[in-house]
Design an enzyme around this catalytic site. Structure first.
Site, PDB file in Angstrom:
ATOM      1  N   HIS A  37     -11.680 -50.955  41.944  1.00  0.00           N
ATOM      2  CA  HIS A  37     -11.236 -51.154  40.570  1.00  0.00           C
ATOM      3  C   HIS A  37     -11.657 -52.535  40.082  1.00  0.00           C
ATOM      4  O   HIS A  37     -12.259 -52.669  39.006  1.00  0.00           O
ATOM      5  CB  HIS A  37      -9.713 -50.985  40.489  1.00  0.00           C
ATOM      6  CG  HIS A  37      -9.125 -51.414  39.185  1.00  0.00           C
ATOM      7  ND1 HIS A  37      -9.207 -50.655  38.040  1.00  0.00           N
ATOM      8  CD2 HIS A  37      -8.447 -52.536  38.828  1.00  0.00           C
ATOM      9  CE1 HIS A  37      -8.595 -51.287  37.051  1.00  0.00           C
ATOM     10  NE2 HIS A  37      -8.123 -52.423  37.494  1.00  0.00           N
TER      11      HIS A  37
ATOM     12  N   ASP B  47     -37.742 -58.364  19.070  1.00  0.00           N
ATOM     13  CA  ASP B  47     -37.360 -57.901  20.409  1.00  0.00           C
ATOM     14  C   ASP B  47     -36.990 -59.141  21.205  1.00  0.00           C
ATOM     15  O   ASP B  47     -36.948 -60.243  20.661  1.00  0.00           O
ATOM     16  CB  ASP B  47     -38.501 -57.118  21.081  1.00  0.00           C
ATOM     17  CG  ASP B  47     -37.977 -56.124  22.123  1.00  0.00           C
ATOM     18  OD1 ASP B  47     -38.344 -54.936  22.038  1.00  0.00           O
ATOM     19  OD2 ASP B  47     -37.209 -56.540  23.014  1.00  0.00           O
TER      20      ASP B  47
ATOM     21  N   TRP C 241     -11.960 -57.316  45.645  1.00  0.00           N
ATOM     22  CA  TRP C 241     -13.157 -57.602  44.851  1.00  0.00           C
ATOM     23  C   TRP C 241     -13.693 -58.988  45.162  1.00  0.00           C
ATOM     24  O   TRP C 241     -14.831 -59.309  44.879  1.00  0.00           O
ATOM     25  CB  TRP C 241     -12.856 -57.467  43.351  1.00  0.00           C
ATOM     26  CG  TRP C 241     -12.353 -58.716  42.694  1.00  0.00           C
ATOM     27  CD1 TRP C 241     -11.059 -59.158  42.668  1.00  0.00           C
ATOM     28  CD2 TRP C 241     -13.126 -59.696  41.981  1.00  0.00           C
ATOM     29  NE1 TRP C 241     -10.980 -60.346  41.982  1.00  0.00           N
ATOM     30  CE2 TRP C 241     -12.230 -60.704  41.553  1.00  0.00           C
ATOM     31  CE3 TRP C 241     -14.473 -59.830  41.672  1.00  0.00           C
ATOM     32  CZ2 TRP C 241     -12.646 -61.820  40.822  1.00  0.00           C
ATOM     33  CZ3 TRP C 241     -14.892 -60.939  40.941  1.00  0.00           C
ATOM     34  CH2 TRP C 241     -13.971 -61.915  40.536  1.00  0.00           C
TER      35      TRP C 241
ATOM     36  N   SER D  26     -29.856 -58.374  38.757  1.00  0.00           N
ATOM     37  CA  SER D  26     -29.940 -57.817  37.404  1.00  0.00           C
ATOM     38  C   SER D  26     -29.425 -58.795  36.360  1.00  0.00           C
ATOM     39  O   SER D  26     -30.075 -59.046  35.342  1.00  0.00           O
ATOM     40  CB  SER D  26     -29.127 -56.521  37.355  1.00  0.00           C
ATOM     41  OG  SER D  26     -28.840 -56.175  36.026  1.00  0.00           O
ATOM     42  N   SER D  27     -28.252 -59.370  36.632  1.00  0.00           N
ATOM     43  CA  SER D  27     -27.670 -60.286  35.649  1.00  0.00           C
ATOM     44  C   SER D  27     -28.519 -61.517  35.446  1.00  0.00           C
ATOM     45  O   SER D  27     -28.691 -61.996  34.326  1.00  0.00           O
ATOM     46  CB  SER D  27     -26.272 -60.713  36.097  1.00  0.00           C
ATOM     47  OG  SER D  27     -25.393 -59.617  36.060  1.00  0.00           O
TER      48      SER D  27
ATOM     49  N   HIS E  18     -15.167 -68.805  38.921  1.00  0.00           N
ATOM     50  CA  HIS E  18     -14.536 -69.279  37.716  1.00  0.00           C
ATOM     51  C   HIS E  18     -15.459 -69.213  36.497  1.00  0.00           C
ATOM     52  O   HIS E  18     -15.078 -68.657  35.458  1.00  0.00           O
ATOM     53  CB  HIS E  18     -13.874 -70.647  37.843  1.00  0.00           C
ATOM     54  CG  HIS E  18     -13.006 -70.821  36.672  1.00  0.00           C
ATOM     55  ND1 HIS E  18     -11.751 -70.239  36.597  1.00  0.00           N
ATOM     56  CD2 HIS E  18     -13.269 -71.288  35.444  1.00  0.00           C
ATOM     57  CE1 HIS E  18     -11.283 -70.412  35.368  1.00  0.00           C
ATOM     58  NE2 HIS E  18     -12.185 -71.054  34.659  1.00  0.00           N
TER      59      HIS E  18
ATOM     60  N   GLU F   4     -17.564 -67.113  36.159  1.00  0.00           N
ATOM     61  CA  GLU F   4     -17.619 -65.678  35.900  1.00  0.00           C
ATOM     62  C   GLU F   4     -16.555 -65.249  34.902  1.00  0.00           C
ATOM     63  O   GLU F   4     -16.822 -64.422  34.031  1.00  0.00           O
ATOM     64  CB  GLU F   4     -17.470 -64.901  37.213  1.00  0.00           C
ATOM     65  CG  GLU F   4     -17.236 -63.404  37.074  1.00  0.00           C
ATOM     66  CD  GLU F   4     -18.432 -62.649  36.523  1.00  0.00           C
ATOM     67  OE1 GLU F   4     -19.501 -63.269  36.346  1.00  0.00           O
ATOM     68  OE2 GLU F   4     -18.296 -61.449  36.238  1.00  0.00           O
TER      69      GLU F   4
ATOM     70  N   TYR G 244     -15.400 -66.944  32.506  1.00  0.00           N
ATOM     71  CA  TYR G 244     -15.868 -67.327  31.175  1.00  0.00           C
ATOM     72  C   TYR G 244     -17.011 -66.434  30.723  1.00  0.00           C
ATOM     73  O   TYR G 244     -17.134 -66.097  29.550  1.00  0.00           O
ATOM     74  CB  TYR G 244     -16.269 -68.808  31.138  1.00  0.00           C
ATOM     75  CG  TYR G 244     -15.066 -69.675  31.333  1.00  0.00           C
ATOM     76  CD1 TYR G 244     -14.982 -70.570  32.392  1.00  0.00           C
ATOM     77  CD2 TYR G 244     -13.970 -69.551  30.490  1.00  0.00           C
ATOM     78  CE1 TYR G 244     -13.842 -71.323  32.586  1.00  0.00           C
ATOM     79  CE2 TYR G 244     -12.833 -70.288  30.687  1.00  0.00           C
ATOM     80  CZ  TYR G 244     -12.771 -71.177  31.738  1.00  0.00           C
ATOM     81  OH  TYR G 244     -11.647 -71.905  31.948  1.00  0.00           O
TER      82      TYR G 244
ATOM     83  N   SER H 126     -15.304 -63.850  16.657  1.00  0.00           N
ATOM     84  CA  SER H 126     -15.746 -64.877  15.707  1.00  0.00           C
ATOM     85  C   SER H 126     -16.657 -64.318  14.630  1.00  0.00           C
ATOM     86  O   SER H 126     -16.918 -64.995  13.640  1.00  0.00           O
ATOM     87  CB  SER H 126     -16.461 -66.006  16.436  1.00  0.00           C
ATOM     88  OG  SER H 126     -15.627 -66.574  17.417  1.00  0.00           O
TER      89      SER H 126
ATOM     90  N   HIS I  67      -8.703 -74.047  41.415  1.00  0.00           N
ATOM     91  CA  HIS I  67      -7.367 -73.638  40.982  1.00  0.00           C
ATOM     92  C   HIS I  67      -7.074 -72.215  41.454  1.00  0.00           C
ATOM     93  O   HIS I  67      -5.968 -71.745  41.337  1.00  0.00           O
ATOM     94  CB  HIS I  67      -7.147 -73.793  39.476  1.00  0.00           C
ATOM     95  CG  HIS I  67      -7.948 -72.862  38.614  1.00  0.00           C
ATOM     96  ND1 HIS I  67      -8.525 -73.276  37.448  1.00  0.00           N
ATOM     97  CD2 HIS I  67      -8.249 -71.551  38.707  1.00  0.00           C
ATOM     98  CE1 HIS I  67      -9.150 -72.265  36.877  1.00  0.00           C
ATOM     99  NE2 HIS I  67      -8.987 -71.200  37.622  1.00  0.00           N
ATOM    100  N   HIS I  68      -8.076 -71.559  42.019  1.00  0.00           N
ATOM    101  CA  HIS I  68      -7.836 -70.270  42.665  1.00  0.00           C
ATOM    102  C   HIS I  68      -7.411 -70.468  44.113  1.00  0.00           C
ATOM    103  O   HIS I  68      -7.181 -69.495  44.820  1.00  0.00           O
ATOM    104  CB  HIS I  68      -9.105 -69.420  42.625  1.00  0.00           C
ATOM    105  CG  HIS I  68      -9.603 -69.130  41.255  1.00  0.00           C
ATOM    106  ND1 HIS I  68      -9.171 -68.046  40.516  1.00  0.00           N
ATOM    107  CD2 HIS I  68     -10.485 -69.791  40.460  1.00  0.00           C
ATOM    108  CE1 HIS I  68      -9.786 -68.049  39.343  1.00  0.00           C
ATOM    109  NE2 HIS I  68     -10.580 -69.104  39.274  1.00  0.00           N
TER     110      HIS I  68
ATOM    111  N   THR J 120     -10.240 -74.088  24.969  1.00  0.00           N
ATOM    112  CA  THR J 120      -9.955 -72.664  24.910  1.00  0.00           C
ATOM    113  C   THR J 120      -8.864 -72.390  23.898  1.00  0.00           C
ATOM    114  O   THR J 120      -8.957 -71.475  23.082  1.00  0.00           O
ATOM    115  CB  THR J 120      -9.508 -72.164  26.292  1.00  0.00           C
ATOM    116  OG1 THR J 120     -10.320 -72.772  27.290  1.00  0.00           O
ATOM    117  CG2 THR J 120      -9.643 -70.663  26.397  1.00  0.00           C
TER     118      THR J 120
ATOM    119  N   LYS K 104      -9.448 -72.791  19.877  1.00  0.00           N
ATOM    120  CA  LYS K 104     -10.182 -71.708  19.217  1.00  0.00           C
ATOM    121  C   LYS K 104      -9.236 -70.743  18.528  1.00  0.00           C
ATOM    122  O   LYS K 104      -9.534 -70.215  17.458  1.00  0.00           O
ATOM    123  CB  LYS K 104     -10.964 -70.908  20.272  1.00  0.00           C
ATOM    124  CG  LYS K 104     -12.198 -71.568  20.729  1.00  0.00           C
ATOM    125  CD  LYS K 104     -13.022 -70.557  21.482  1.00  0.00           C
ATOM    126  CE  LYS K 104     -14.270 -71.243  21.956  1.00  0.00           C
ATOM    127  NZ  LYS K 104     -14.938 -70.591  23.006  1.00  0.00           N
TER     128      LYS K 104
ATOM    129  N   ARG L 145       0.697 -59.078  45.384  1.00  0.00           N
ATOM    130  CA  ARG L 145      -0.440 -58.259  44.988  1.00  0.00           C
ATOM    131  C   ARG L 145      -0.964 -57.464  46.161  1.00  0.00           C
ATOM    132  O   ARG L 145      -0.741 -57.814  47.315  1.00  0.00           O
ATOM    133  CB  ARG L 145      -1.615 -59.152  44.576  1.00  0.00           C
ATOM    134  CG  ARG L 145      -1.548 -59.828  43.290  1.00  0.00           C
ATOM    135  CD  ARG L 145      -2.732 -60.758  43.160  1.00  0.00           C
ATOM    136  NE  ARG L 145      -3.938 -60.060  42.733  1.00  0.00           N
ATOM    137  CZ  ARG L 145      -5.018 -60.665  42.309  1.00  0.00           C
ATOM    138  NH1 ARG L 145      -5.063 -61.965  42.286  1.00  0.00           N
ATOM    139  NH2 ARG L 145      -6.066 -59.980  41.936  1.00  0.00           N
TER     140      ARG L 145
END
Lengths: 621, 201, 349
Positions: free
Chosen positions: A80, A109, A144, A174-175, A258, A260, A262, A273, A307-308, A333, A336, A455
């Protein structure tokens, strides 16, 4: 080479045969088609991830439940998370990057159309590879985030971790390829007059996202390579017995992980926006500030990763340092949200479905952001990390934030992409059901976390006070599922008999609304000249200070259209992606497959590179 | 102004509004990414430096004269790369091809030196991937760099082959320049690895 | 073609979904705000702390909660108000195209930064305070987190036990945390935050329980198949009671005269049990839990099950059936054998 006659108005184009149509999609290099491919694939994976969630919620609806086994549940939460992050949200954002970036910068293009197609085919092979694990009965089950040393061969002897590890490598490639492509596109293919600060905010957020992708993914690439070498070749990177440190994995993973998050949220912020100014009929409030905030977040997003890891025992100095950087990043953050509020303030707000989802984004992301501020304090976080409180937090920002934002974009740009408008009423039903279901699912999880529910547990005892709200959360999850059925129905109904959309159904502000819906293959018959961020709006309405609207450009001539060159289709991207998949999957099958796949990959890379070297029509380049 | 941009675009679709070639920009983006890649690998090496429980130490196994020679090879090959580009600019294709071949040859020599180095570590010192943290970090870091060099050598040889077959000339300057950027990057990474891993005690 | 029932179609068309949605949202919010269903005094609650460590972190949690609640109310109210006040009226002109307001933007940025500063200062202070080295008078406990149970050693008292941690109220305890296999996390919610146990390093956590009672704990870092079953119990005693417990644990194992128990003891010493388990004076295995005073514990198998004859018998006969992935092998004990072993273990008070 595409025939120019086909672009002429009134030109007869033969309807393609079925296999002809399939072939044209498999070999397309048109960014719009690639965007549609990304979007449809992402949505299917999103539904798969959603079903995994529903099964988990059914298992957790009651204490000591036996609907699924411990092993199955562990596989479900692993898949998941992996699916939602890498196969749903990221490619859905990619769908919008692909379709919208060239349109919004006035280009025909992307910089590297075949590389673009290659990214998509590699993505699909990665997604399929991950799901082949179901057929191979070796479904990833390490979470994950795959913490070492649980993922070592000793503690995970089956191929399940291998599928996860190699699947993510494929997706990373790919990314990154797409990241290089969009970076060059945005920097180098803007319409004349479009300076960087005249780029609209969606482009800016996408721009920052591409930087994050190309700079953050290498960290997880290395983390996964080290894991691969440990599992396949006996290295000792994550082996405590040899002096290795399992925390090395965590550092490398979160240095990627981290940025990621964002990567997951900035595109949705970009969409919001765009939607808010359109439906409030006012420009984005403080657009430069939002742009600078995005850049700041991108930059400082690389400084908060631990912070993780507040519970791993890094020591008070590291804990304090990362706590401070995390609180600092909350500032750009958070402000905004106030900018978006002020966009609405003083506007003339038209309540249509795209706006609903953007408003939902603001409301839900605010909540997720505030619970995030709680996590920024390590002492507090020590009670919250690895509980349902943090599950609530990230679902508020990733679902309440990203998914709501992406749906906003879907409803907003649906007419541009398909030429039809999604049904308004059904859209509102979708929104309210999803809003209701989402909050019923995840708001109680804050409470569950605060009363101690950890968790990643497949079951729990019935005497801890967790029973009722787990059941409520499950009911909420099914409500969300119902809302998706409404959306799917809306899509089917609209595709068959929806309202035809004009070029500019929302009275939009940006360039994509100045071309037909759907756009012709070449997007812009004449490359636009831009003098402002909201150039199209100014052409229509003037600057609001009494000045007349900017003069509209003269109509396009047939000769201009005839002079347009679009890149031809190519089958090398899909072939190359298949060869790469063959090579990488060979690691789980046989070395011969790796070698053959590898040689094939090299050969196809050569053919890909040589395809347009000295073409017959003399356009040497 | 718009006309000029439009006609320019028709003439060379690879040049963008910054005046830079897309492919060069794309290579720079890739190299930025590759910096983070090697940075993570070097970081891993440094994190585990001195932490091996057993096995030969760097001091035991490193052959500094050999690796210095290898470093000199790569540096020289960057020079020949530049000379190849200069020749190509003047459309002296045959000369460019020889300089490209020299670059590839020195790169290949570098890789062969490395293969020899790895072989001698394994057979003479008993240092393998799974011997110790040093073995793991050293081989993976330098191995990936060697793989990058190998990829570069193959690329250069392909360019040489194109040149010899008359399929490369001044029009392809940017393509060769992009290969050059990659080659110089690989060289710079080696300078970093050589300094951090081999020279600093 | 999907045929919508005509009634549903008409329902969709006629309902004002926006007003309905808003009404539902308000009702939900009201019910969420009511205290009904939000009982905070639960066995694993983190918000009614029973230790100094728990209290000091709870204070910061409350500080942050009030500020975030305030910000939440202001922002959401402003959003709702803006939507209502500035909704499009028929025939309205294009509104004023305001691009920004520098003073306002700077002000709210500074305001937000100030709020964060208010949160940061006590945060930093508490980080350092709670990670100070413990006093020499602290009770030392070694925690060894293994798949999927907890071993507790008291080096000063020379006791080794499993899954049930006994502590004296009012005395500081210094935990050293070890992980022989994979990463786990040691967490007693009512006594404070968690700390991971990580292979190849020793982590620390120090706290002083302030209220006697029983508190569940649980592993809080995914560690494999039975992560959900890796639980433990903490019993905080009055000092005198704690001393009694220590003395009982230090005593040699009970040698029950019961025939079945004696049978079980013989079986134990002759089986592979001795390779994994320690019973002082009888066996010295270090893979599974120390069983010397097994029956003094109310739960077993990672505090997954209550210590009853039935549970124990079933466990001995097929551990993996009771606890997925359990590393205790199935030794083929059945019927009389498992009953005898169970009787023996239950005699080890």
């Amino acid at each position: 080479m595409a025939t120019h006659a086909a672009f002429m108005p009134g030109a007869k184009v033969e309807a393609p045969t079925f296999w002809g149509a399939v072939a044209s999609w498999l070999t397309t290099v048109d960014h719009k088609r690639i965007g549609i491919l990304y979007g449809s694939s992402a949505f299917i994976f999103f539904l798969i991830g959603g079903i995994e969630a529903l099964i988990m919620r059914l298992q957790l609806a009651r204490p000591d439940n036996t609907l699924v086994s411990a092993q199955t549940f562990n596989e479900l939460f692993t898949m998941h998370g992996t699916t939602m992050v890498f196969l749903a949200i990221m490619p859905m954002s990619a769908a919008f990057f692909n379709y919208m970036i060239p349109l919004m910068i006035g280009a025909r293009d992307v910089a590297f159309p075949r590389l673009n197609a290659l990214s998509y085919w590699i993505f699909i092979s990665g997604g399929l590879f991950l799901h082949v694990s179901f057929l191979a009965k070796a479904v990833p089950d390490g979470g994950w985030f795959g913490y070492a040393n649980l993922t070592s061969h000793q503690f995970s002897p089956t191929h399940s971790i291998d599928f996860w590890m190699l699947g993510l490598q494929i997706l990373g490639i790919s990314s990154m390829l797409a990241g290089f492509n969009f970076l060059v596109t945005i920097i180098n293919m803007r319409a004349p007059g479009m300076s960087l600060m005249r780029m609209t905010v969606f482009i800016w957020m996408s721009f920052v996202t591409q930087f994050l992708i190309v700079l953050a993914f290498p960290a997880i690439t290395v983390a996964l390579i080290l894991l691969m070498f440990d599992r396949f070749f006996g290295t000792l990177f994550y082996s405590p017995a040899a002096g290795g440190d399992p925390l090395l994995w965590q550092h490398l993973f979160w240095i990627f992980g981290h940025p990621e998050v964002y990567i997951l949220i900035l595109p949705a912020m970009g969409i919001v926006s765009e939607v808010l100014p359109t439906f409030a009929r006012k420009p984005l409030f403080g657009a430069p500030v939002i742009i600078y905030s995005g850049i700041t977040i991108g930059f400082f997003g690389f400084g908060v990763w631990s912070h993780h890891m507040f519970s791993v025992g890094m020591g008070p100095v590291a804990d304090a340092a990362f706590s401070i950087t995390t609180m600092l990043i909350a500032v750009p953050t958070g402000v905004k949200i106030l900018n978006w509020l002020c966009t609405l303030w003083g506007g003339s707000i038209r309540f249509q479905v795209p706006l609903y989802f953007s408003l939902g984004f603001i409301a839900m992301f605010t909540m997720g952001g505030l619970s995030g501020v709680m996590h920024a304090s390590p002492p507090v976080d020590l009670q919250q990390t690895d509980t349902y409180f943090v599950v609530a937090h990230f679902h508020y920002v990733l679902f309440g934030g990203s998914i709501f934002g992406l749906f906003s974009g879907a409803y907003y740009w649906w007419p541009k992409i398909t030429g039809k408008l999604l049904d308004e009423r059904l859209g509102k039903v979708h929104f309210w059901l999803m809003m209701l279901g989402f909050n019923v699912t995840f708001f109680p999880q804050h409470y569950l976390g605060l009363i101690g529910m950890p968790r990643r547990i497949y079951t729990y005892a019935g005497d801890l006070g967790w029973n009722f709200w787990n059941l409520v959360s499950t009911i909420g999850a099914f409500t969300i599922a119902l809302s998706f059925l409404v959306f799917i129905y809306n899509v089917i109904k609209t595709t068959r008999a929806g309202k035809v959309a004009s070029a500019d159904p929302w009275d939009g502000r940006t360039l994509e609304w100045s071309i037909p819906s759907p756009p012709p293959i070449y997007n812009f018959a004449r490359v636009p000249e831009v003098q402002d961020r909201d150039d199209f709006w100014l052409q229509k309405h003037g600057d609001g200070h009494g000045g007349a609207p900017r003069p509209r450009p003269a109509p396009v001539t047939a000769a201009e259209i005839a002079a347009i060159h679009m890149p031809p289709s190519s089958f090398w991207p899909i072939l190359l992606a298949l060869a790469m998949a063959m090579m990488i999957s060979g690691l789980l099958i046989s070395m011969y497959q790796v070698i053959v796949g590898g040689l094939l990959t090299l050969y196809l890379m050569y053919k890909f590179a040589m395809e347009h070297h000295r073409p017959a029509d003399g356009h040497g380049h | 102004m718009a006309d000029h941009a439009a006609t320019h675009a028709v003439h060379d679709p690879n040049i963008g509004n910054t005046g830079l070639d897309h492919r060069k920009m794309g290579m720079w983006a890739f190299l930025g990414s590759d910096c983070m890649f090697f940075g993570s690998l070097i970081g891993t090496y440094l994190a585990y430096k001195g932490k091996s429980i057993s096995g030969p130490t760097p001091h035991d196994v490193f052959d500094i004269p050999l690796t210095s020679y290898s470093a000199a090879l790569l540096l020289a090959s960057s020079l020949t790369m530049v000379l190849a580009l200069a020749a190509l600019q003047d459309n002296r294709v045959k000369v460019a091809a020889w300089w490209l071949l020299a670059t590839a040859a020195m790169g290949l020599h570098f890789v062969l030196n490395q293969v020899y180095e790895f072989w001698s570590f394994v057979t003479h010192h008993g240092l393998t991937l799974s011997t110790s943290l040093f073995g793991s970090t050293f081989f993976v870091l330098t191995g990936f760099h060697g793989a990058h060099v190998t990829g570069g050598v193959i690329w250069l040889l392909l360019l040489v082959s194109l040149a010899w077959r008359g399929k490369l000339d001044r029009r392809d300057y940017t393509k060769v320049e992009v290969a050059g950027l990659y080659w110089h990057f690989v060289d710079i990474v080696w300078i970093a690895i050589f300094t951090i891993i081999y020279l600093i005690p | 073609m999907i045929q919508q029932p005509r009634t549903v179609a008409r329902l969709v068309k006629r309902l004002d979904w926006t007003r309905l949605g808003l009404l539902t949202a308000v009702l939900l919010l009201a019910s969420a705000c009511s205290a009904v269903g939000w009982n905070w005094d639960t066995p694993m609650s983190t918000v009614i702390p029973k230790s100094d460590f728990g209290k000091v972190t709870h204070d910061i949690f409350m500080l942050i909660s009030w500020w975030t609640l305030g910000i939440f109310i202001v922002v959401e109210a402003a959003l709702v108000y803006a939507c209502w006040r500035f909704r499009e009226r028929p025939g309205a002109p294009i509104p004023k195209q305001v691009h920004g307001h520098t003073v306002l933007e700077i002000s709210w940025t500074i305001a937000f930064a100030v709020v964060l500063l208010i949160i940061a200062i006590p945060t930093i202070r508490v980080i350092f305070k709670t990670q100070e080295a413990p006093a020499a008078t602290a009770l030392r406990v070694e925690v060894h987190g293994k798949q999927w149970w907890w071993e507790f050693r008291y080096p000063q008292q020379k006791i080794t036990t499993a899954n049930e941690l006994h502590l004296p109220v009012g005395q500081t305890v210094s935990f050293q945390l070890y992980a022989p296999d994979v990463i786990h996390s040691f967490w007693i919610p009512q006594l404070g935050g968690k700390r991971d146990v990580v292979p190849h390093r020793v982590n620390h956590i120090t706290l002083t329980p302030e209220v006697a009672g029983e508190y569940p704990g649980q592993c809080a870092e995914y560690c494999g198949m039975s992560h959900a079953n890796m639980r433990f119990r903490v019993i905080v005693h009055e000092p005198a009671e704690f001393e009694k417990w220590v003395k009982a644990q230090q005593a040699p194992p009970v040698d029950s005269p019961d025939a079945l128990a004696q049978q079980g003891k013989t079986l134990f010493t002759q089986s592979t049990c001795v390779g994994c388990h320690t019973i002082n004076g009888i066996s010295a295995g270090h893979i599974g839990p120390d069983l010397t005073h097994f029956a003094s514990r109310k739960t077993f198998a990672g505090s997954l099950m209550n210590t009853t004859p039935d549970n124990l018998t079933k466990w001995i006969e097929d551990p993996a059936h009771m606890k997925p992935g359990a590393l205790m092998p199935n030794l083929g004990m059945k019927g009389e054998q498992s009953k005898a072993l169970a009787a023996y273990l239950l005699s080890l008070k």
